[in-house]
Write an enzyme that holds these catalytic residues in place. Structure first.
Site, mmCIF file in Angstrom:
data_model
loop_
_atom_site.group_PDB
_atom_site.id
_atom_site.type_symbol
_atom_site.label_atom_id
_atom_site.label_comp_id
_atom_site.label_asym_id
_atom_site.label_seq_id
_atom_site.Cartn_x
_atom_site.Cartn_y
_atom_site.Cartn_z
ATOM 1 N N THR A 198 32.485 34.819 -26.279
ATOM 2 C CA THR A 198 31.458 34.960 -26.655
ATOM 3 C C THR A 198 30.960 36.385 -26.844
ATOM 4 O O THR A 198 31.606 37.407 -26.152
ATOM 5 C CB THR A 198 30.233 34.509 -26.005
ATOM 6 O OG1 THR A 198 30.423 33.238 -25.913
ATOM 7 C CG2 THR A 198 28.919 34.439 -26.426
ATOM 8 N N VAL A 227 26.417 22.373 -27.009
ATOM 9 C CA VAL A 227 25.979 23.613 -26.909
ATOM 10 C C VAL A 227 26.186 24.219 -25.638
ATOM 11 O O VAL A 227 25.934 23.372 -24.649
ATOM 12 C CB VAL A 227 24.348 23.555 -27.304
ATOM 13 C CG1 VAL A 227 23.861 24.975 -26.939
ATOM 14 C CG2 VAL A 227 24.295 22.972 -28.821
#
Length: 337
Positions: A198, A227
């Site tokens: 990320t 998610v």
């Protein structure tokens, strides 16, 4: 001593403390920090704003946009798909006033970070997901674009389909690897496993205000609809302009379980340095299930109002990038296991 006497003495003590002058060290600002070595280019994009006196919220959005523009396997429309072959994007942003916005499961929109900012600025909400997030984006001037995977990402997905199971490789950052050109190039390891991470960044501008942003295509080959922590305020990102800010990378489910970045900021509020605050959050994950922790990687990155910064991870391999007026480098985070 009765209650009235106690309160009187307590108030006198607080009054005395309020007049005590505590010297503060000069803050090295502006400053931007971001996860991973790919953060060097992200920081450079953010610095174009920070270095000219711009706002931290504009800088972190610009940094996130810069990596979303690249064809890479971890962020943006070139990112790894879910197990159904669909690329879904997550992002969030938070400014110095605790204004925040996020999107999750967003498809066919190139800049989820900018959609997240629109959510923050134009709606009373914090998080929009799936079709609703896409509809909101289209209504606010964004256009659909097809997800175009790199050859390497396509090959990795096709290889994964042969077995049809997802099993993250422990400590994949440290395995021998090869890359395929460019600062945001996809990275593969000996067995062809993609390195999925990320991009999170935190910035302090020249006025001392903090903001943060996160953008990702999420876990490679995830279940459609999954998610992680990245778009969740208090998990993947948290900013408290009086204390500091933090972001995270790694197995998002574990970060969500402890509200990780909020926890890091609260540890800084208690007086811990950014590095120690990150370490204590990592310990919270590890101590809950030490056997499981050996199979995980989570890293936290934080900065306080003094401009001090630090990181900590479960496993070796987590690094972060920093850019100020005086330094521009990659720093290896300490690790618990």
């Amino acid at each position: 001593m009765n209650r009235k006497q106690f309160l009187k003495l307590s108030s006198l003590g607080l009054s005395a403390l309020s007049f005590k002058q505590v010297p503060t060290a000069a803050v090295n600002k502006p400053i931007v920090i971001s996860t991973w070595d790919s953060g060097m280019a992200v920081n450079a994009a953010a610095w174009k704003i920070l270095g000219t006196g711009g706002k931290s919220v504009d800088a972190v959005e610009a940094g996130a946009i810069s990596i979303e523009n690249e064809i890479n396997c971890c962020v943006g429309l070139g990112g790894y798909p879910d197990r159904d072959g669909i690329v879904t994007l997550d992002a969030c942003i938070m400014d110095e006033h605790a204004n925040c916005g996020a999107v999750a499961g967003l498809e066919q929109i190139k800049h989820p970070i900018s959609v997240a900012r629109k959510v923050m600025e134009l709606t009373p909400h914090v998080l929009l997901v799936g079709n609703g997030a896409q509809q909101f984006a289209l209504e606010n001037g964004f256009t659909k674009e097809p997800a175009v995977l790199s050859k390497e990402a396509t090959d990795a997905y096709n290889n994964w389909l042969k077995e049809g199971k997802y099993k993250p490789v422990i400590n994949i950052e440290n395995q021998p690897k090869k890359t395929f050109g460019g600062p945001f190039a996809p990275t593969f390891f000996n067995d062809g496993t993609p390195n999925h991470d990320t991009m999170g960044l935190v910035a302090m501008d020249a006025t001392g205000n903090l903001s943060g942003a996160v953008t990702t295509s999420g876990m490679a080959f995830k279940i459609h609809g999954r998610v992680g922590d990245s778009p969740v305020i208090g998990a993947g990102l948290f900013v408290d302009n009086e204390v500091g800010a933090a972001t995270s990378s790694g197995t998002g489910e574990e970060v969500i379980r402890i509200c990780g970045t909020h926890l890091v900021v609260e540890f800084m509020r208690q007086g811990y340095s950014p590095e120690m605050a990150c370490k204590k959050a990592v310990e919270r994950i590890v101590n809950r299930d030490k056997a499981k922790a050996k199979t995980l990687q989570v890293g936290f990155l934080a900065m306080n109002k003094k401009g001090e910064h630090g990181a900590y991870a479960i496993q070796k391999g987590f690094v972060y990038s920093i850019k100020t007026n005086t330094e521009n480098r990659i720093i290896a985070a300490k690790h618990l296991i």
